[in-house]
Design an enzyme around this catalytic site. Structure first.
Site, PDB file in Angstrom:
ATOM      1  N   HIS A 173      -6.037 105.297  35.177  1.00  0.00           N
ATOM      2  CA  HIS A 173      -4.921 106.183  35.527  1.00  0.00           C
ATOM      3  C   HIS A 173      -5.084 107.553  34.876  1.00  0.00           C
ATOM      4  O   HIS A 173      -4.163 108.368  34.900  1.00  0.00           O
ATOM      5  CB  HIS A 173      -3.585 105.585  35.079  1.00  0.00           C
ATOM      6  CG  HIS A 173      -3.101 104.432  35.913  1.00  0.00           C
ATOM      7  ND1 HIS A 173      -3.183 104.413  37.283  1.00  0.00           N
ATOM      8  CD2 HIS A 173      -2.508 103.264  35.556  1.00  0.00           C
ATOM      9  CE1 HIS A 173      -2.670 103.274  37.728  1.00  0.00           C
ATOM     10  NE2 HIS A 173      -2.262 102.558  36.704  1.00  0.00           N
ATOM     11  N   SER A 233       9.029 103.702  42.500  1.00  0.00           N
ATOM     12  CA  SER A 233       8.202 102.549  42.151  1.00  0.00           C
ATOM     13  C   SER A 233       7.971 102.485  40.636  1.00  0.00           C
ATOM     14  O   SER A 233       8.012 101.417  40.020  1.00  0.00           O
ATOM     15  CB  SER A 233       6.873 102.634  42.898  1.00  0.00           C
ATOM     16  OG  SER A 233       6.077 101.506  42.632  1.00  0.00           O
ATOM     17  N   ARG A 275       0.086 109.060  46.199  1.00  0.00           N
ATOM     18  CA  ARG A 275       1.289 108.618  46.919  1.00  0.00           C
ATOM     19  C   ARG A 275       2.360 109.680  46.736  1.00  0.00           C
ATOM     20  O   ARG A 275       2.443 110.307  45.672  1.00  0.00           O
ATOM     21  CB  ARG A 275       1.758 107.290  46.323  1.00  0.00           C
ATOM     22  CG  ARG A 275       2.944 106.662  47.023  1.00  0.00           C
ATOM     23  CD  ARG A 275       3.348 105.352  46.356  1.00  0.00           C
ATOM     24  NE  ARG A 275       4.279 104.607  47.185  1.00  0.00           N
ATOM     25  CZ  ARG A 275       4.837 103.449  46.829  1.00  0.00           C
ATOM     26  NH1 ARG A 275       4.541 102.899  45.658  1.00  0.00           N
ATOM     27  NH2 ARG A 275       5.673 102.833  47.643  1.00  0.00           N
ATOM     28  N   TYR A 299      -1.601 106.814  50.081  1.00  0.00           N
ATOM     29  CA  TYR A 299      -0.885 105.543  50.265  1.00  0.00           C
ATOM     30  C   TYR A 299      -0.227 105.480  51.647  1.00  0.00           C
ATOM     31  O   TYR A 299      -0.280 104.452  52.318  1.00  0.00           O
ATOM     32  CB  TYR A 299       0.174 105.416  49.157  1.00  0.00           C
ATOM     33  CG  TYR A 299       1.036 104.180  49.232  1.00  0.00           C
ATOM     34  CD1 TYR A 299       0.666 102.996  48.600  1.00  0.00           C
ATOM     35  CD2 TYR A 299       2.261 104.201  49.922  1.00  0.00           C
ATOM     36  CE1 TYR A 299       1.473 101.871  48.653  1.00  0.00           C
ATOM     37  CE2 TYR A 299       3.068 103.079  49.980  1.00  0.00           C
ATOM     38  CZ  TYR A 299       2.673 101.920  49.346  1.00  0.00           C
ATOM     39  OH  TYR A 299       3.476 100.807  49.418  1.00  0.00           O
ATOM     40  N   ARG A 309       6.757  94.891  45.042  1.00  0.00           N
ATOM     41  CA  ARG A 309       8.197  95.065  45.153  1.00  0.00           C
ATOM     42  C   ARG A 309       8.627  95.245  46.602  1.00  0.00           C
ATOM     43  O   ARG A 309       9.295  94.399  47.166  1.00  0.00           O
ATOM     44  CB  ARG A 309       8.619  96.260  44.283  1.00  0.00           C
ATOM     45  CG  ARG A 309      10.091  96.393  44.003  1.00  0.00           C
ATOM     46  CD  ARG A 309      10.337  97.654  43.185  1.00  0.00           C
ATOM     47  NE  ARG A 309       9.877  98.837  43.893  1.00  0.00           N
ATOM     48  CZ  ARG A 309      10.603  99.532  44.759  1.00  0.00           C
ATOM     49  NH1 ARG A 309      11.857  99.194  44.996  1.00  0.00           N
ATOM     50  NH2 ARG A 309      10.093 100.594  45.382  1.00  0.00           N
ATOM     51  N   LYS A 310       8.242  96.370  47.225  1.00  0.00           N
ATOM     52  CA  LYS A 310       8.633  96.634  48.614  1.00  0.00           C
ATOM     53  C   LYS A 310       7.460  97.024  49.494  1.00  0.00           C
ATOM     54  O   LYS A 310       7.400  96.664  50.654  1.00  0.00           O
ATOM     55  CB  LYS A 310       9.692  97.736  48.678  1.00  0.00           C
ATOM     56  CG  LYS A 310      11.074  97.253  48.312  1.00  0.00           C
ATOM     57  CD  LYS A 310      12.142  98.118  48.973  1.00  0.00           C
ATOM     58  CE  LYS A 310      13.530  97.532  48.725  1.00  0.00           C
ATOM     59  NZ  LYS A 310      14.577  98.521  49.006  1.00  0.00           N
ATOM     60  N   LYS A 346       1.332 103.646  40.199  1.00  0.00           N
ATOM     61  CA  LYS A 346       2.166 103.212  41.337  1.00  0.00           C
ATOM     62  C   LYS A 346       1.743 103.787  42.697  1.00  0.00           C
ATOM     63  O   LYS A 346       2.491 103.696  43.668  1.00  0.00           O
ATOM     64  CB  LYS A 346       3.663 103.510  41.109  1.00  0.00           C
ATOM     65  CG  LYS A 346       4.216 103.082  39.760  1.00  0.00           C
ATOM     66  CD  LYS A 346       3.678 101.771  39.281  1.00  0.00           C
ATOM     67  CE  LYS A 346       4.195 100.582  40.065  1.00  0.00           C
ATOM     68  NZ  LYS A 346       3.464  99.346  39.613  1.00  0.00           N
ATOM     69  N   ALA A 347       0.547 104.332  42.781  1.00  0.00           N
ATOM     70  CA  ALA A 347       0.092 104.934  44.043  1.00  0.00           C
ATOM     71  C   ALA A 347      -0.564 103.925  44.986  1.00  0.00           C
ATOM     72  O   ALA A 347      -0.929 104.279  46.106  1.00  0.00           O
ATOM     73  CB  ALA A 347      -0.885 106.061  43.747  1.00  0.00           C
TER      74      ALA A 347
HETATM   75  P1  A3P Z   1       6.590  99.576  45.417  1.00  0.00           P
HETATM   76  O1  A3P Z   1       7.107  99.464  44.019  1.00  0.00           O
HETATM   77  O2  A3P Z   1       7.103 100.790  46.113  1.00  0.00           O
HETATM   78  O3  A3P Z   1       6.799  98.333  46.219  1.00  0.00           O
HETATM   79  P2  A3P Z   1       0.046 100.192  41.710  1.00  0.00           P
HETATM   80  O4  A3P Z   1      -0.828  99.076  42.111  1.00  0.00           O
HETATM   81  O5  A3P Z   1      -0.644 101.511  41.672  1.00  0.00           O
HETATM   82  O6  A3P Z   1       0.798  99.873  40.452  1.00  0.00           O
HETATM   83  O7  A3P Z   1       1.121 100.391  42.865  1.00  0.00           O
HETATM   84  C1  A3P Z   1       2.113  99.435  43.102  1.00  0.00           C
HETATM   85  C2  A3P Z   1       2.846  99.802  44.366  1.00  0.00           C
HETATM   86  O8  A3P Z   1       1.975  99.537  45.487  1.00  0.00           O
HETATM   87  C3  A3P Z   1       4.099  98.958  44.586  1.00  0.00           C
HETATM   88  O9  A3P Z   1       4.992  99.799  45.320  1.00  0.00           O
HETATM   89  C4  A3P Z   1       3.528  97.818  45.421  1.00  0.00           C
HETATM   90  O10 A3P Z   1       4.484  97.088  46.132  1.00  0.00           O
HETATM   91  C5  A3P Z   1       2.616  98.614  46.351  1.00  0.00           C
HETATM   92  N1  A3P Z   1       1.614  97.774  47.023  1.00  0.00           N
HETATM   93  C6  A3P Z   1       0.743  96.921  46.463  1.00  0.00           C
HETATM   94  N2  A3P Z   1       0.039  96.282  47.409  1.00  0.00           N
HETATM   95  C7  A3P Z   1       0.474  96.758  48.601  1.00  0.00           C
HETATM   96  C8  A3P Z   1       0.151  96.476  49.971  1.00  0.00           C
HETATM   97  N3  A3P Z   1      -0.763  95.562  50.294  1.00  0.00           N
HETATM   98  N4  A3P Z   1       0.803  97.158  50.930  1.00  0.00           N
HETATM   99  C9  A3P Z   1       1.754  98.070  50.618  1.00  0.00           C
HETATM  100  N5  A3P Z   1       2.107  98.373  49.356  1.00  0.00           N
HETATM  101  C10 A3P Z   1       1.477  97.722  48.351  1.00  0.00           C
END
Ligand code: A3P
Length: 297
Positions: free
Chosen positions: A111, A141, A133, A197, A259-260, A49-50
């Site tokens: 990971h 996340s 992150r 991040y 998501r956000k 989730k980073a």
């Molecule tokens: P959130 O759940 O806080 O929205 P990973 O790819 O390591 O699984 O990380 C996913 C996280 O990165 C999610 O966070 C996702 O929304 C965010 N993410 C992916 N692409 C992004 C972008 N272009 N800009 C900002 N955040 C992004």
């Protein structure tokens, strides 16, 4: 097929060489450990989730957007950048996908905590991009991800999830050990680019510049700008090949993968008491660490 996916279920966490893991990421351990890296392979390493997908998307555009647009419009990001240790029954393993990548350089995602990385990446002196992150947004996340991803352990409720995060009982182990282990390794390896991040959200262009100089690639200013625009959250969220909407193990009725994409969403989840307890524990766990994270920008 759907039938094959029916046999998949939420995994149980167990201790694996001192790290909490699930069998989906340890089943193929021997083969993964024996992975043969090539000198030009680029490993994208993160705690879950980073911003793994984000950096994967940027690197893919940096290397391959000129080559063909078919790659970007027809191949999901998780096939362009295989997840090395994943071994879900009925799907090709990440290791086999990486072995058969037709492109060069190969972009490969992991990971793993640093001590699990197959030795060949070190022997071949591969470049590694590590993304970190802040812990609070990572756990939020991760919670939403474990709710919607049907092969992750049952997340339980938010407050128990947060407790387990603090205890390191997450898939891929402790966030604290992960970010610190990679940071320590980076001190003795110029082949690791350690990025955040929060910096990417604040200034994507600048982080792309740093990536380019680390990787030794020189796109034109127009190309760089285009990559920065295409990799913004709203643009990636709309891209069917980047937003994981084709991923069979994810339930988008629960929450979307994209998501956000914000710094500071933790404030909508942590209670005041949870935040105090978290901060107190964080100080103890991170007291010897030079790492400074921003939880707001
Ligand atoms: P959130 O759940 O806080 O929205 P990973 O790819 O390591 O699984 O990380 C996913 C996280 O990165 C999610 O966070 C996702 O929304 C965010 N993410 C992916 N692409 C992004 C972008 N272009 N800009 C900002 N955040 C992004």
């Amino acid at each position: 097929s759907d039938h094959q996916m029916d046999s998949l279920s939420r995994a149980l966490l167990f201790d694996f060489h001192g790290v909490s893991m699930t069998h989906y990421f340890t089943n193929n351990w021997e083969n993964v450990q024996n992975f043969q890296a090539r000198p030009d392979d680029i490993l994208i390493a993160t705690y879950p989730k980073a911003g793994t997908t984000w950096v994967s998307y940027i690197l893919d555009l940096l290397y391959f957007s000129k080559m063909s647009c078919q790659r970007q419009t027809t191949v999901p990001i998780y096939d362009r950048v295989p997840f090395l240790e994943i071994a879900v029954p009925a799907l090709v393993s990440g290791k086999d996908m990486a072995d058969h990548l037709p492109t060069s350089p190969r972009l490969i995602k992991t990971h793993f905590p640093v001590q699990f990385v197959p030795k060949s990446f070190w022997e071949q002196n591969c470049r590694i991009v590590y993304v970190a992150r802040n812990a609070k947004d990572s756990v939020v996340s991760y919670y939403h991800f474990d709710c919607m991803n049907k092969v992750q352990p049952d997340p339980g409720d938010w407050s128990s999830f947060l407790q387990r995060f603090i205890q390191g009982k997450m898939v891929f182990g402790s966030w604290y050990d992960h970010v610190n282990g990679w940071w320590k390794k980076k001190q003795t390896s110029s082949r690791i680019h350690y990025m955040f991040y929060e910096d990417m959200v604040e200034n994507t262009g600048q982080e792309i510049d740093k990536l380019c100089s680390f990787l030794g690639v020189s796109p034109t200013p127009e190309e760089k700008n285009s990559i920065s625009v295409r990799s913004q959250f709203d643009s990636m969220k709309k891209d069917q090949m980047a937003n994981n909407s084709t991923n069979a193990v994810m339930d988008f009725n629960v929450s979307p993968f994209m998501r956000k994409g914000k710094v500071g969403d933790w404030k909508n989840h942590f209670t005041v008491a949870q935040n105090q307890d978290f901060d107190e524990d964080y100080k103890k766990k991170m007291k010897d660490s030079q790492l400074q994270f921003r939880t707001e920008i």
